[in-house]
Design a protein around this motif. Sequence first.
Motif, PDB file in Angstrom:
ATOM      1  N   ASN A  27       0.839  -1.188   0.000  1.00  0.00           N
ATOM      2  CA  ASN A  27       0.000   0.000   0.000  1.00  0.00           C
ATOM      3  C   ASN A  27       0.877   1.242   0.000  1.00  0.00           C
ATOM      4  O   ASN A  27       1.846   1.336   0.728  1.00  0.00           O
ATOM      5  CB  ASN A  27      -0.877  -0.022   1.254  1.00  0.00           C
ATOM      6  CG  ASN A  27      -1.908   1.080   1.252  1.00  0.00           C
ATOM      7  OD1 ASN A  27      -1.576   2.235   1.399  1.00  0.00           O
ATOM      8  ND2 ASN A  27      -3.164   0.686   1.087  1.00  0.00           N
ATOM      9  N   GLN A  32      -0.683   0.482   7.048  1.00  0.00           N
ATOM     10  CA  GLN A  32      -1.794  -0.460   6.971  1.00  0.00           C
ATOM     11  C   GLN A  32      -1.297  -1.846   7.377  1.00  0.00           C
ATOM     12  O   GLN A  32      -0.110  -2.171   7.243  1.00  0.00           O
ATOM     13  CB  GLN A  32      -2.358  -0.514   5.543  1.00  0.00           C
ATOM     14  CG  GLN A  32      -2.950   0.797   5.048  1.00  0.00           C
ATOM     15  CD  GLN A  32      -4.213   1.190   5.787  1.00  0.00           C
ATOM     16  OE1 GLN A  32      -5.010   0.332   6.153  1.00  0.00           O
ATOM     17  NE2 GLN A  32      -4.396   2.488   6.019  1.00  0.00           N
ATOM     18  N   ASN A  34      -0.784  -5.606   6.771  1.00  0.00           N
ATOM     19  CA  ASN A  34      -0.699  -6.448   5.579  1.00  0.00           C
ATOM     20  C   ASN A  34      -1.071  -7.889   5.914  1.00  0.00           C
ATOM     21  O   ASN A  34      -1.475  -8.217   7.038  1.00  0.00           O
ATOM     22  CB  ASN A  34       0.688  -6.344   4.938  1.00  0.00           C
ATOM     23  CG  ASN A  34       1.797  -6.895   5.834  1.00  0.00           C
ATOM     24  OD1 ASN A  34       1.546  -7.601   6.813  1.00  0.00           O
ATOM     25  ND2 ASN A  34       3.032  -6.572   5.510  1.00  0.00           N
ATOM     26  N   ARG A  41       4.078   0.521   5.270  1.00  0.00           N
ATOM     27  CA  ARG A  41       4.006   1.510   4.202  1.00  0.00           C
ATOM     28  C   ARG A  41       5.410   1.564   3.601  1.00  0.00           C
ATOM     29  O   ARG A  41       6.374   1.061   4.213  1.00  0.00           O
ATOM     30  CB  ARG A  41       3.557   2.883   4.708  1.00  0.00           C
ATOM     31  CG  ARG A  41       4.521   3.593   5.626  1.00  0.00           C
ATOM     32  CD  ARG A  41       4.118   5.069   5.782  1.00  0.00           C
ATOM     33  NE  ARG A  41       4.799   5.745   6.862  1.00  0.00           N
ATOM     34  CZ  ARG A  41       6.057   6.190   6.829  1.00  0.00           C
ATOM     35  NH1 ARG A  41       6.806   5.990   5.747  1.00  0.00           N
ATOM     36  NH2 ARG A  41       6.579   6.804   7.872  1.00  0.00           N
ATOM     37  N   LYS A  95      -8.249  -5.266  11.149  1.00  0.00           N
ATOM     38  CA  LYS A  95      -7.923  -4.413  10.015  1.00  0.00           C
ATOM     39  C   LYS A  95      -8.920  -3.267   9.859  1.00  0.00           C
ATOM     40  O   LYS A  95      -8.577  -2.223   9.293  1.00  0.00           O
ATOM     41  CB  LYS A  95      -7.853  -5.242   8.735  1.00  0.00           C
ATOM     42  CG  LYS A  95      -6.653  -6.173   8.671  1.00  0.00           C
ATOM     43  CD  LYS A  95      -6.510  -6.823   7.296  1.00  0.00           C
ATOM     44  CE  LYS A  95      -5.249  -7.683   7.233  1.00  0.00           C
ATOM     45  NZ  LYS A  95      -5.035  -8.283   5.885  1.00  0.00           N
ATOM     46  N   ASN A  98      -7.530  -0.836  12.072  1.00  0.00           N
ATOM     47  CA  ASN A  98      -6.074  -0.722  11.862  1.00  0.00           C
ATOM     48  C   ASN A  98      -5.320  -0.852  13.186  1.00  0.00           C
ATOM     49  O   ASN A  98      -4.426  -0.066  13.505  1.00  0.00           O
ATOM     50  CB  ASN A  98      -5.736   0.611  11.182  1.00  0.00           C
ATOM     51  CG  ASN A  98      -4.477   0.510  10.314  1.00  0.00           C
ATOM     52  OD1 ASN A  98      -4.156  -0.557   9.794  1.00  0.00           O
ATOM     53  ND2 ASN A  98      -3.772   1.623  10.149  1.00  0.00           N
TER      54      ASN A  98
END
Length: 825
Positions: A27, A32, A34, A41, A95, A98
């Motif tokens: 991303n 974020q 994964n 990131r 998620k 987050n």
Amino acid sequence: MHFSKIFSPGILLLIVCGFSLNLNAQNNGGLQINDQEYFERPGLNVMVYHDYYPVGHQSGITIIQNGNRIAANGDLRLWPMDRPFPDHGKRIVDKNTNTIAVDVFYNDSLRKEYTDNRYPYPNLDILATVIVKGEGDIFRISVDLNKPLPGDWSGKLGFSLELFPGDLFESPYYMDGNPGTFPRSMNGKLVKESDGLIRIEPLARGNRLLIHPDKGDQMVTIESKGEPLELVDGRVMRNNGWYILRSPVKTGLTKDVVEWVVRVASRNNYVYKPVIQVSQVGYFPSQEKVAVIELDKRTDELENVHLIRVDESGIAQTVKTGTPQLWGDFLRYRYAHFDFSEVSEPGIYRIKYGEEVSNNFIIGESVYMTQVWQPTLAYYLPVQMCHMRINDRVKVWHGLCHDDDALMAPVSHIHFDGYRQGPTTLTNFQPGDSVPGLNTGGWHDAGDYDLRVESQANTVRTLSFTWELFHPEYDVTTVLPEAKIVEMNVPDGIPDILQQIEHGVRTIAGGYHALGRLYRGIICPTGRQYSLLGDGSVMTDNLVYDADMGQMEKSGSHSGVFDDRWVFTEENPRRELDVASCLATAFRSLEGYNDDLAEDALKIAQDLWEKHQNSENPGLIDLASELFQSTEDQQYLNYILSHRDQLVEHIERVAPAIARVSSHVGKDQFGGEIRDALTKYSQEVGQQISQTPYGVRYRPNIWGDGWNIQRFAVNHYFLHRAFPDIFPAAPVFNTLNFVLGVHPGENTASFVSAVGANSLLVAYGVNRDDWSYIPGGVASGTALIRPDLPELKVWPYFWQQTEYVMGGGATHFMFLVLACNDLMQ
């Protein structure tokens, strides 16, 4: 690398297709979570309790900036002592919010970690939840408790994050606007408390720490929203400590008792730089030669690779250009292969991919003939020799050591390094008795100076195989056993390898005759001795301990100082059979050089055969193989042939033993179901090898896997010699390349110190505190930071990455170099 013989077309097709479907996995926005359950990131990863090896600085919250691990062990810690380490529960990933949360708990059961009775936290019962939440470019760490922390616990529990020192020495920081510098050497105001612990004044206190204000793409800001931060030099208690940032838990509350906001900068549009992985030594002209290119996992277009030859006039000429072949993804990177096998002209070469250029390497017939295996025999093995003084011209590597070995270990005792003594000594000696005859031979197993019998035995065995098969007539060392002196770089007319085999057999035979059985291990009794950094001769006073003497009393042979090492025994049939096999192998090398010791080794092996021959232990197959080769007594070969079911059932374990006697039996005797089992095993190995881009059986773990890979390759060499139609030679060559630089991660150093254009020159040997190395020592190599970061840092205290040990890498490396040379001839 002979990849064509390892990978099936079907496997290659699956890998390539998998690549084409996964071009945009990372991303490009904020942090974020994964598919590996960590925050990501470009240029930043935050792992949350993926590792749990806190003593090795691998646990809790881990931060990776621009592909480099900069912080770890983010967790609750007790103060002033950081142990015991807490237990933790499963990672809870959400998620949608987050967020990643993990339960962390302390309770009184952790008292078992304390062997010195200094446990300072009785009746401890704490359950906390550590929560990490990604919020755009920052992440927030908070801690909740199941019940308020009592007021009298103020300052005794907090959240800590360890900062890797190797990247910070002499670098600047601000704490609440006040400037400072990370010191290279630990210094500061020290205070010795009433409990005996040493405390150091923090480097800085405040609410906001800014690291690397001068480097925009390495800047880190950590702000505490609760109690103030303290920046502490963690080396005050241990030389291998890191800098520690910590803040105490708030008392009287349960919510947000710790709250940190962390911002980690990264390079703009971060892309992992390509890494060119080649042998740091080089290649034979006729061998298959494949460079591995390690790439950012988002790479979707491959650039051309240029093979450059530098001639005698200094002119660099490109001799081959081509697009590498995509291999696929492994761990966190994407890989491609550049095959230049057809290039055979001797010379000095390097490889260029994009803006990256490899180190120089050699193509030549004599590439492995000098300065490759020799340092192990000339330096590493002599330096590790126990019960000797090791002179090297005007240098002394260590004085005469451990001449007071050893006292019988206490019964029903578990040593902090894992040795266990049962309810009896299994000998005629009582706990604390001095056992004579143990102060001879052997090598210090690792940086902690112990003697493990399996390490001694397997070092002897690999050296014996090396002499038997390749006969290296190399003599640069004088060994004087009676004087207990070694003179390095002074030849004495005797092949060094024979003197090393002799030295190893002496410790095993000496222990067997002294105890009436094999010893399990010989090791120091105290933690202070165990962590010794420096000359091993100062670990003990070389005088046998006498409990009736005062601590300041001594005679010419005894003293009242309790510093002698302990000797442990055990009942372990598998280990006894393994050692017996090693001794049976050593007989063939020592015969004609030291006949008395050769016969002694053979007699001990036969004694252990008789002890276990009715046990049906698979180790008997290996021992029978070695005894048959040493004695030509048909009973041993008959034993192997009469246990066909056992051969099939334990084929991976016994296959090398079968291979070593295969020339003495008819083809049909190892045919049928045995050949089918060998073929199946070869197919399984091929499947395992196909899972990595390196052509080796590589199983990444917290510890570097280099020793296991080499051990496998030594066994594979015997299988290839005996059954070349079933077992290809490729894994042997690929393993050697792996050790010499073709391995994952940005550090492409040879695992063999002082061997190759780039090698480990800071390693975990006996001289580690000098940030130095021992030529010819072989490290375990690249380790895994879970779940997917290969790491080989320049840091002398990572035993899981750069430790030298006996029975592991060095002698296997010697063997493999000579084996590859033999196969190419």
